[in-house]
Design an enzyme around this catalytic site. Structure first.
Site, short mmCIF file in Angstrom:
data_model
loop_
_atom_site.label_atom_id
_atom_site.label_comp_id
_atom_site.label_asym_id
_atom_site.label_seq_id
_atom_site.Cartn_x
_atom_site.Cartn_y
_atom_site.Cartn_z
N THR A 145 21.59 75.09 49.65
CA THR A 145 20.64 74.55 50.40
C THR A 145 19.48 75.69 50.63
OG1 THR A 145 21.40 75.31 52.55
CG2 THR A 145 22.03 73.10 51.87
N GLY A 170 20.28 82.09 51.50
CA GLY A 170 20.52 83.60 50.92
C GLY A 170 20.21 83.63 49.52
N SER A 182 17.45 83.87 47.41
CA SER A 182 16.44 85.04 47.06
C SER A 182 17.07 86.25 47.52
CB SER A 182 15.05 84.88 47.78
OG SER A 182 14.42 83.42 47.67
N ASP A 214 13.75 83.11 40.18
CA ASP A 214 13.87 82.27 41.52
C ASP A 214 13.27 80.94 41.72
OD1 ASP A 214 15.15 82.46 44.35
OD2 ASP A 214 13.40 83.51 45.14
N GLU A 215 13.44 80.35 42.67
CA GLU A 215 12.74 78.88 42.94
C GLU A 215 12.85 78.39 41.49
OE1 GLU A 215 12.15 78.26 45.90
OE2 GLU A 215 11.76 80.37 46.87
N1 LIG Z 1 16.69 88.46 60.99
C1 LIG Z 1 17.67 88.27 60.20
N2 LIG Z 1 18.84 88.94 60.40
C2 LIG Z 1 19.90 88.62 59.63
N3 LIG Z 1 19.96 87.36 58.69
C3 LIG Z 1 18.91 86.89 58.51
C4 LIG Z 1 17.59 87.22 59.26
N4 LIG Z 1 16.61 86.40 59.10
C5 LIG Z 1 17.15 85.51 58.06
N5 LIG Z 1 18.38 85.98 57.73
C6 LIG Z 1 19.41 85.24 56.96
O1 LIG Z 1 18.93 85.11 55.74
C7 LIG Z 1 19.12 84.16 54.83
C8 LIG Z 1 18.24 83.52 54.21
O2 LIG Z 1 17.92 84.25 53.19
P1 LIG Z 1 16.63 83.95 51.99
O3 LIG Z 1 17.42 84.82 50.69
O4 LIG Z 1 15.45 83.87 51.98
O5 LIG Z 1 17.37 82.33 51.87
P2 LIG Z 1 17.17 81.31 50.43
O6 LIG Z 1 16.34 82.01 49.23
O7 LIG Z 1 18.26 80.68 50.16
O8 LIG Z 1 15.83 80.15 51.22
C9 LIG Z 1 19.96 83.08 55.93
O9 LIG Z 1 21.33 83.35 55.66
C10 LIG Z 1 19.60 83.81 57.03
O10 LIG Z 1 20.54 83.52 58.18
C1 LIG Z 2 13.81 70.23 50.00
C2 LIG Z 2 12.59 70.74 49.47
C3 LIG Z 2 11.97 72.02 49.53
N1 LIG Z 2 10.66 72.10 48.83
C4 LIG Z 2 10.41 73.62 48.75
C5 LIG Z 2 10.06 74.24 50.30
C6 LIG Z 2 10.29 75.81 49.80
O1 LIG Z 2 8.99 76.18 49.58
C7 LIG Z 2 11.13 75.63 48.56
C8 LIG Z 2 12.76 76.06 48.81
O2 LIG Z 2 12.58 77.58 49.15
P1 LIG Z 2 13.86 78.50 49.76
O3 LIG Z 2 13.62 79.86 49.00
O4 LIG Z 2 14.97 77.89 49.05
O5 LIG Z 2 14.06 78.27 51.00
O6 LIG Z 2 11.22 74.41 48.17
C9 LIG Z 2 10.10 71.12 48.22
O7 LIG Z 2 9.06 71.71 47.63
N2 LIG Z 2 10.44 69.78 48.15
C10 LIG Z 2 11.67 69.64 48.89
O8 LIG Z 2 12.01 68.38 48.93
#
Ligand SMILES: Nc1ncnc2c1ncn2[C@@H]1O[C@H](COP(=O)(O)OP(=O)(O)O)[C@@H](O)[C@H]1O
Ligand SMILES: Cc1cn([C@H]2C[C@H](O)[C@@H](COP(=O)(O)O)O2)c(=O)[nH]c1=O
Length: 235
Positions: free
Chosen positions: A10, A14, A16, A86-87
């Site tokens: 989801t 984590g 990225s 990524d993304e």
């Molecule tokens: N201040 C913080 N301290 C520790 N963990 C954090 C903090 N802020 C965010 N996180 C953790 O970082 C993770 C999100 O990382 P990110 O790589 O940006 O996620 P994704 O790319 O999957 O959306 C989550 O597991 C969140 O719990």
């Molecule tokens: C569910 C959903 C997400 N998005 C976009 C929102 C964020 O910009 C990215 C996901 O980024 P993350 O690094 O995994 O947090 O996707 C979207 O455009 N449409 C959707 O339905």
């Protein structure tokens, strides 16, 4: 043997962070890689993690031919052992096929990161093609949590505090409760049950405060079955 690996989960699990860690681990072992992203929350041509790490990356526009781009880099003398993408949910299916070709014909490892499904629970076209073509698809081990405490499996979209199930597939945004201004569109990770009931955290809070509901949560207190066993289908 080079591999195409899709790391998925989801939002906010984590991905990225892991993408930047993979780059760090490989580059500090003398391997040379290129970073790609598309529509990162922090802006164009940057790969950012919520833990605060960022690194510049090539922006993958829809018309970018990843095969041609990487082959050009190699023929102009750049060593490319791996790609971090990524993304990747936003990449086109053609671009995912170009990535697979780079693995098979150029021996380049491709580590792709992205969410699997959108806010309607439908696969993104790029993620679908990655699941179809990847040598391995790995679910990230850190799970985002639903407000109820269960592991979240769905990315819900919340507009002005209300969960929605219709709209454009792509709307770049952050998770609910992130620091900064309150955006119009944000995302909230939910378990399937609460997604199906359209019950995000604020709806649950409103329901709990409503004088019209019973003073206990039937979801959390299921009606018990007969003593000594589960009720059978026959009753
Ligand atoms: N201040 C913080 N301290 C520790 N963990 C954090 C903090 N802020 C965010 N996180 C953790 O970082 C993770 C999100 O990382 P990110 O790589 O940006 O996620 P994704 O790319 O999957 O959306 C989550 O597991 C969140 O719990
Ligand atoms: C569910 C959903 C997400 N998005 C976009 C929102 C964020 O910009 C990215 C996901 O980024 P993350 O690094 O995994 O947090 O996707 C979207 O455009 N449409 C959707 O339905």
């Amino acid at each position: 043997m080079a591999e195409l690996v899709f790391f998925t989960g989801t939002m906010d699990c984590g991905k990225s962070t892991l993408a930047l860690q993979m780059d760090h681990t490989h580059s500090t072992r003398g391997r040379s890689g290129l970073l790609f992203t598309q529509h990162d929350r922090s802006g164009e041509a940057v790969l950012s993690s919520r833990l605060g790490l960022t690194k510049s990356a090539f922006e993958v526009r829809d018309d970018l031919d990843l095969w041609e781009f990487v082959v050009e880099q190699v023929t102009s003398g750049v060593r490319v052992d791996y790609l971090v993408c990524d993304e990747a949910q936003f990449y086109t299916p053609d671009q995912v096929e170009q990535l697979a070709r780079l693995v098979d014909e150029m021996g380049i490892d491709v580590f792709a990161f992205g969410i699997t499904a959108d806010f309607r629970t439908e696969l993104f076209p790029g993620s679908r093609r990655l699941i179809e073509l990847a040598d391995r698809t790995e679910q990230l081990q850190v799970r985002a949590l639903c407000w109820c405490g269960k592991a979240a499996t769905v990315n819900a979209r919340v507009v002005d505090g209300v969960m929605v199930v219709e709209g454009e597939q792509v709307v770049v945004g952050d998770v609910a409760g992130s620091e900064g201004t309150t955006p119009l569109v944000e995302y909230e990770m939910l378990c399937r049950r609460h997604y199906m009931r359209r019950m995000n955290a604020s709806a649950a809070r409103a329901q709990a405060l409503s004088p019209d509901v019973l003073p206990f949560d039937l979801d959390l207190c299921p009606i018990p079955g007969p003593p000594g066993g589960r009720p059978s289908a026959e009753g």
